[in-house]
Design a protein around this motif. Structure first.
Motif, PDB file in Angstrom:
ATOM      1  N   MET B   7       0.841  -1.204   0.000  1.00 27.03           N
ATOM      2  CA  MET B   7       0.000   0.000   0.000  1.00 27.03           C
ATOM      3  C   MET B   7       0.876   1.253   0.000  1.00 27.03           C
ATOM      4  O   MET B   7       0.633   2.209  -0.730  1.00 27.03           O
ATOM      5  N   ALA B   8       1.889   1.192   0.822  1.00 26.59           N
ATOM      6  CA  ALA B   8       2.776   2.353   0.931  1.00 26.59           C
ATOM      7  C   ALA B   8       3.432   2.630  -0.420  1.00 26.59           C
ATOM      8  O   ALA B   8       3.538   3.773  -0.862  1.00 26.59           O
ATOM      9  N   ALA B   9       3.836   1.540  -1.101  1.00 24.07           N
ATOM     10  CA  ALA B   9       4.480   1.694  -2.405  1.00 24.07           C
ATOM     11  C   ALA B   9       3.515   2.331  -3.394  1.00 24.07           C
ATOM     12  O   ALA B   9       3.876   3.208  -4.175  1.00 24.07           O
ATOM     13  N   TYR B  88      14.166  18.844  -2.101  1.00 32.47           N
ATOM     14  CA  TYR B  88      15.560  18.623  -2.487  1.00 32.47           C
ATOM     15  C   TYR B  88      15.953  17.207  -2.110  1.00 32.47           C
ATOM     16  O   TYR B  88      15.302  16.578  -1.277  1.00 32.47           O
ATOM     17  N   ASP B  89      17.039  16.731  -2.701  1.00 31.50           N
ATOM     18  CA  ASP B  89      17.515  15.388  -2.375  1.00 31.50           C
ATOM     19  C   ASP B  89      18.652  15.430  -1.366  1.00 31.50           C
ATOM     20  O   ASP B  89      18.975  14.432  -0.737  1.00 31.50           O
ATOM     21  N   ALA B  90      19.264  16.598  -1.268  1.00 30.56           N
ATOM     22  CA  ALA B  90      20.377  16.720  -0.333  1.00 30.56           C
ATOM     23  C   ALA B  90      20.469  18.161   0.158  1.00 30.56           C
ATOM     24  O   ALA B  90      20.023  19.077  -0.527  1.00 30.56           O
ATOM     25  N   VAL B  91      21.013  18.322   1.348  1.00 28.36           N
ATOM     26  CA  VAL B  91      21.262  19.676   1.869  1.00 28.36           C
ATOM     27  C   VAL B  91      22.725  19.776   2.255  1.00 28.36           C
ATOM     28  O   VAL B  91      23.340  18.804   2.687  1.00 28.36           O
ATOM     29  N   TRP B  92      23.252  20.978   2.094  1.00 31.38           N
ATOM     30  CA  TRP B  92      24.686  21.174   2.302  1.00 31.38           C
ATOM     31  C   TRP B  92      24.927  22.550   2.919  1.00 31.38           C
ATOM     32  O   TRP B  92      25.504  23.428   2.284  1.00 31.38           O
ATOM     33  N   PRO B  93      24.479  22.752   4.155  1.00 32.26           N
ATOM     34  CA  PRO B  93      24.699  24.056   4.795  1.00 32.26           C
ATOM     35  C   PRO B  93      26.157  24.206   5.215  1.00 32.26           C
ATOM     36  O   PRO B  93      26.929  23.251   5.140  1.00 32.26           O
ATOM     37  N   ALA B  94      26.493  25.393   5.670  1.00 31.03           N
ATOM     38  CA  ALA B  94      27.883  25.644   6.059  1.00 31.03           C
ATOM     39  C   ALA B  94      28.238  24.920   7.350  1.00 31.03           C
ATOM     40  O   ALA B  94      29.374  24.511   7.535  1.00 31.03           O
ATOM     41  N   GLY B 270      12.188   8.982   0.553  1.00 29.93           N
ATOM     42  CA  GLY B 270      11.718   7.628   0.282  1.00 29.93           C
ATOM     43  C   GLY B 270      12.061   7.051  -1.074  1.00 29.93           C
ATOM     44  O   GLY B 270      11.407   6.138  -1.552  1.00 29.93           O
ATOM     45  N   ASP B 271      13.114   7.566  -1.726  1.00 27.81           N
ATOM     46  CA  ASP B 271      13.492   7.054  -3.036  1.00 27.81           C
ATOM     47  C   ASP B 271      14.879   6.390  -2.933  1.00 27.81           C
ATOM     48  O   ASP B 271      15.892   7.052  -2.807  1.00 27.81           O
ATOM     49  N   ASP B 272      14.896   5.038  -2.994  1.00 28.61           N
ATOM     50  CA  ASP B 272      16.150   4.305  -2.799  1.00 28.61           C
ATOM     51  C   ASP B 272      17.184   4.624  -3.873  1.00 28.61           C
ATOM     52  O   ASP B 272      18.385   4.638  -3.615  1.00 28.61           O
ATOM     53  N   GLY B 273      16.692   4.853  -5.097  1.00 25.86           N
ATOM     54  CA  GLY B 273      17.613   5.166  -6.189  1.00 25.86           C
ATOM     55  C   GLY B 273      18.384   6.439  -5.897  1.00 25.86           C
ATOM     56  O   GLY B 273      19.594   6.527  -6.082  1.00 25.86           O
ATOM     57  N   LYS B 274      17.667   7.454  -5.403  1.00 22.70           N
ATOM     58  CA  LYS B 274      18.298   8.730  -5.062  1.00 22.70           C
ATOM     59  C   LYS B 274      19.315   8.536  -3.946  1.00 22.70           C
ATOM     60  O   LYS B 274      20.377   9.144  -3.960  1.00 22.70           O
ATOM     61  N   GLU B 275      18.945   7.693  -3.003  1.00 24.81           N
ATOM     62  CA  GLU B 275      19.830   7.477  -1.866  1.00 24.81           C
ATOM     63  C   GLU B 275      21.157   6.888  -2.354  1.00 24.81           C
ATOM     64  O   GLU B 275      22.236   7.328  -1.942  1.00 24.81           O
ATOM     65  N   ALA B 276      21.078   5.909  -3.247  1.00 26.29           N
ATOM     66  CA  ALA B 276      22.292   5.296  -3.778  1.00 26.29           C
ATOM     67  C   ALA B 276      23.140   6.334  -4.518  1.00 26.29           C
ATOM     68  O   ALA B 276      24.365   6.394  -4.361  1.00 26.29           O
ATOM     69  N   LEU B 277      22.454   7.175  -5.275  1.00 27.31           N
ATOM     70  CA  LEU B 277      23.143   8.224  -6.028  1.00 27.31           C
ATOM     71  C   LEU B 277      23.825   9.209  -5.082  1.00 27.31           C
ATOM     72  O   LEU B 277      24.974   9.618  -5.283  1.00 27.31           O
ATOM     73  N   PHE B 278      23.077   9.565  -4.055  1.00 22.44           N
ATOM     74  CA  PHE B 278      23.635  10.485  -3.054  1.00 22.44           C
ATOM     75  C   PHE B 278      24.908   9.905  -2.435  1.00 22.44           C
ATOM     76  O   PHE B 278      25.924  10.581  -2.310  1.00 22.44           O
TER      77      PHE B 278
END
Lengths: 351, 531
Positions: B7-9, B88-94, B270-278
């Protein structure tokens, strides 16, 4: 003609075998259990060797979400098969909030230690706050606490390149287990024994003053350790963490470790406290995790690759493979953590 | 359990399709796109990382990835982490401080420090010499004395938007409080402290919402000094040297130093593909080769300090101290820190004197006007403004000039009381119609500014327009030159605005054009950091 029957016979046998195999496989389907886990154990639970043993030998797969030891036992546990916090007080808190878990067991332990740089370690030895025996550094909690409370500066103990006064950087005791346990250890020290509900009230203001000096605190032990290694001596001269953190780091990053090993020093507080990683099974499915994690092979991996002391390896005679000098064989001076009610008072004061 | 997952998928799939369509309409627009692959990594980053774009581009090309960089001040990034959705997929603050404080829902994972750089003072070398700051240990107090005596004026980023500004401000607070162990809430009640801090901040020449732009501004403006990251001082000096100009001398105040640890974290949508890329990107950035390249940009990377081959980057004749033990001050606990920032915004910072020239021409009717009113509501209604540390101070002045083919009206509000909120009613009630002449409105703005002692304020004109402007740039330039004061004219581009017209104004006045077409409120929030 005959060969045809033989052929059919073989085919039938293959079909039967295949059906049987699928049947067996299905009956042995891997069960997935789900729970909350303290962040310092993620490296261990993600270890493919560990996961393979769990799957092949115990048909078990552990799915987890990272959570703080305190929030996981006091919060909502709906849908979880297990909890895997990093101290025994958490078990007491769980019992107060939810009653007894189906089963619980300590899986492994690691002592709270302090990490520093060699120049700071030398200065602490010079100032007689720390000492070295057989290559292992110990820090006298009583003297360290005195130095902190009296406002001694780093310059006072011979480190003019460091700004400010002597403190131990910890994670936020309200949010993270290592900071929480160090607060417990400081409370014991201030009480001159084990802090309890009777004596804690008198030392709370002093404990508050010590933590107030720290200002902003990290909320994760892993982040604090990462910063300790990367920001250098000036930013984090002395921090509290787990023994397992450095041992695991050395195994996982052998090249980096080789470059920095001369400068990083682990100090054992005297006394120290054990961070006991206790597994709480919340349902029948969850209990399977206990047997699996206590598997001899899994326990060996927990020590050898992730630095957790286990029942079998409590007195590690084989710490050499880490390439980390100064790992204590046995820890004789260990204090019990204050009980759950006392810790609650401490956290209330520090929150 | 299994069914739940399915269901979640399904929900996730539906949600992704929906957001995909939503994306066609008004997604946030990246400042820079690197590479051209199909897989996209959207990174919300502190502007100081703009200098690492070539390094990111190498990765993007090699892996066939498109990296979309959106730059904001670190404190703005902290606010973004508090939103329901983080697009966003990633954050990069100072600094990891803002990441931890902002990530209340624990949606950031795998955060790791990529490099370290301290916040330092960069002072024109000859001035640093005459102030006696060369070749000796300097305290914040020494710097304050130079500022108080009028010997040193400087630029810094807004303490309520950017990490470098906040770090410097906290360092000042410590020094003015006589270097206590840690700043407490009680300390902030001290009236002496407030008076001294106001005097100190009155020495700020220019402010900006982010560190990289402060450096750009500095390079254009002929200022004496700035507070910024060590790595940006190195970058600025490279430029100054190339131009044959005097470099900055870097001063590390020993009792007011802060470190930026530049954590790159994954936003778990919640996107595994993005996580791998990150994780692949993070591994690349932390690999030995890339860490070395990053060190060559003037950042302190790796575990073992600055390598022998990179010592030429950290030039000692520029005051850099590659072997210095960087021993920072302690940041106050989160609640005290926020009190510090609120105090800066409402009482201590140099008050702003802002003229808003707002386009009410016919083309703004309908949606355009609605967005304009909304955006002004975020600034003028103090309850809204407070959420982003944009609340007005007691001493600030806001002027509204609605315009079309000519100036429609002029309204002024002093302070942060009802006068200010009444302006909002005016914004709402003003009807639209007529042509567009932003130059006339800007000249009217200059006329109003003439009536104030500008040394007591941070003056600025903020122009919002949606169309091609009639009128003449020369008229504006003549009025501007005659006035002789340095007043930046920022503009927010909207609708079919002519970017080249706005750029001309920005260039001429050392300001900047912001794009309000995607998100007008965001544009207003950003421009406020410069005032």
């Amino acid at each position: 003609m005959k060969t045809k029957y033989i052929g059919l016979g073989i085919l039938a046998a293959v079909v039967v075998a295949a059906v049987a195999y699928v049947g067996i496989r299905q009956s042995r389907q891997v069960t997935e259990i789900q729970g909350y886990v303290g962040g310092e154990k993620i490296g261990f639970l993600e270890d493919t060797e560990v996961r393979d043993i769990l799957r092949e030998r115990y048909h078990l797969s552990i799915d987890y979400a990272k959570a703080g030891s305190i929030e996981m036992v006091t919060g909502d546990t709906e849908g979880q098969d297990f909890l895997f916090p990093s101290n025994q007080t958490a078990l007491e808190w769980y019992e107060q909030a939810h009653g007894s878990p189906v089963k619980s067991e300590i899986i492994f332990n690691t002592p709270i230690v302090l990490y520093t740089r060699s120049a700071v370690a030398d200065a602490l030895v010079q100032a007689q706050i720390a000492s070295e025996q057989d290559g292992v550094y110990y820090v006298d909690m009583q003297k360290l606490t005195e130095a902190i409370e009296s406002g001694k500066t780093w310059a006072d103990i011979g480190l003019p390149q460091l700004y400010g006064s002597v403190t131990v950087g910890t994670t936020d005791p309200v949010k993270s287990n290592s900071g929480n346990m160090f607060a417990g250890l400081l409370a014991d020290t201030l009480c001159g024994g084990v802090a309890d509900e009777g004596n804690i009230g008198a030392v709370l203001p002093r404990l508050q003053a010590i933590f107030q000096k720290l200002g902003y605190m990290e909320s994760s032990s892993a982040d604090l350790f990462d910063q300790f290694l990367k920001t250098g001596m000036g930013a984090k001269p002395l921090i509290a963490g787990y023994e397992s953190q450095l041992l695991e780091f050395a195994v996982e990053n052998p090249d980096t470790w080789q470059q920095i090993s001369d400068d990083i020093v682990m100090l054992y507080p005297t006394p120290t406290v054990w961070s006991s990683h206790v597994y709480l099974a919340l349902d029948e499915a969850g209990t399977a995790g206990i047997d699996a994690l206590l598997d001899e092979e899994v326990q060996r991996l927990a020590w050898e690759k992730h630095g957790f002391r286990t029942g079998l390896y409590d007195t590690p005679s084989d710490a050499e493979h880490f390439g980390v000098s100064g790992v204590a064989d046995t820890l004789t001076q260990v204090a019990p953590m204050p009980d759950a009610n006392t810790m609650e008072k401490i956290l209330e004061a520090l929150g | 359990m299994k069914r739940f997952k399915r269901m979640a998928a399904l929900f996730l799939a539906v949600w992704m399709v929906l957001t995909l369509f939503a994306g066609c309409g008004g997604d946030t627009q990246a400042d820079t796109v690197l590479g051209s692959g199909r897989d996209v990594l959207r990174i919300l980053s502190g502007s100081e990382n703009a200098e690492l774009e070539p390094i990111l581009e190498t990765f993007a090309d090699k892996e066939g990835v498109r990296i979309e960089m959106t730059y904001q001040g670190s404190i703005d990034i902290m606010h973004a982490l508090g939103e329901e959705e983080i697009p966003y997929d990633a954050v990069w603050p100072a600094s990891s401080l803002w990441l931890q404080v902002g990530d209340t829902e624990h949606r950031i994972q795998h955060a790791e420090s990529i490099s370290i750089t301290p916040v330092v003072f960069g002072i024109r070398k000859s001035l640093a010499e005459s102030l006696g700051f060369v070749g000796k240990e300097v305290s914040v107090r020494d710097l304050l004395q130079a500022i108080e005596s009028g010997g040193l004026r400087f630029c810094m980023t807004s303490a309520t938007q950017s990490n470098s500004g906040a770090s410097a401000y906290i360092g000042f607070l410590y020094a003015l409080l006589g270097n206590p162990e840690v700043i407490t809430a009680e300390d902030l009640q001290n009236e002496d402290l407030k008076t001294q801090m106001k005097a100190l901040l009155s020495g700020v020449d220019r402010s900006s919402g982010s560190s990289e732009w402060l450096m750009d501004l500095f390079l254009e403006g002929g200022y004496d000094a700035m507070v910024n990251y060590e790595c940006l001082m190195i970058e600025a000096n490279r430029e100054l040297e190339a131009r044959g100009e005097e470099p900055l001398y870097v001063v590390y105040p020993y009792d007011g130093l802060s470190l930026a640890d530049s954590p790159l974290g994954y936003v778990d949508n919640g996107d595994d593909g993005k996580e791998a890329l990150f994780l692949k990107l993070q591994e690349y950035l932390l690999s030995a080769d890339t860490q070395n390249e990053i060190q060559r940009t003037g950042r302190r990377s790796g575990y073992t300090g600055i390598s022998d081959e990179n010592r030429d980057v950290f030039r000692e004749d520029w005051g850099l101290q590659p072997d210095r033990v960087l021993s920072p001050i302690k940041m106050p606990a989160a609640d005290v820190l926020f009190e510090c920032l609120n105090l800066y915004q409402t009482e201590l910072k140099k008050p702003s004197l802002t003229v808003y020239c707002l386009d009410y021409s016919g083309s703004m009717s309908g949606e355009g006007n609605r967005q304009l009113v909304d955006a002004m509501g975020q600034i003028l209604i103090q309850e809204n403004a407070k959420k982003n540390f944009l609340q007005a101070s007691e001493r600030e002045v806001n002027v509204l000039i609605p315009f079309n083919g000519g100036v429609i009206a002029t309204m002024t509000a002093e302070g942060n009381g009802s006068e200010l909120e009444n302006l909002y009613a005016e914004v709402e009630a003003q009807p639209v119609g007529g042509g567009t002449d932003m130059y006339t409105a800007a000249v009217a703005g200059l006329e109003i500014l003439k009536g104030y002692d500008l040394s007591q304020y941070t003056p600025a004109i903020i122009l919002l327009t949606d169309g091609q402007s009639s009128g003449s740039l020369y008229d504006f330039e003549a009025a501007y030159d005659e006035m002789g004061a340095e007043i930046p004219v920022f503009s927010i581009m909207f609708g079919d605005a002519d970017e080249s017209q706005l750029e001309e104004l920005a260039q001429y006045t050392n300001a900047r054009v912001f794009d309000g077409r995607e998100n007008l409120t965001e544009a207003f929030r950003t421009v406020k950091g410069y005032t």
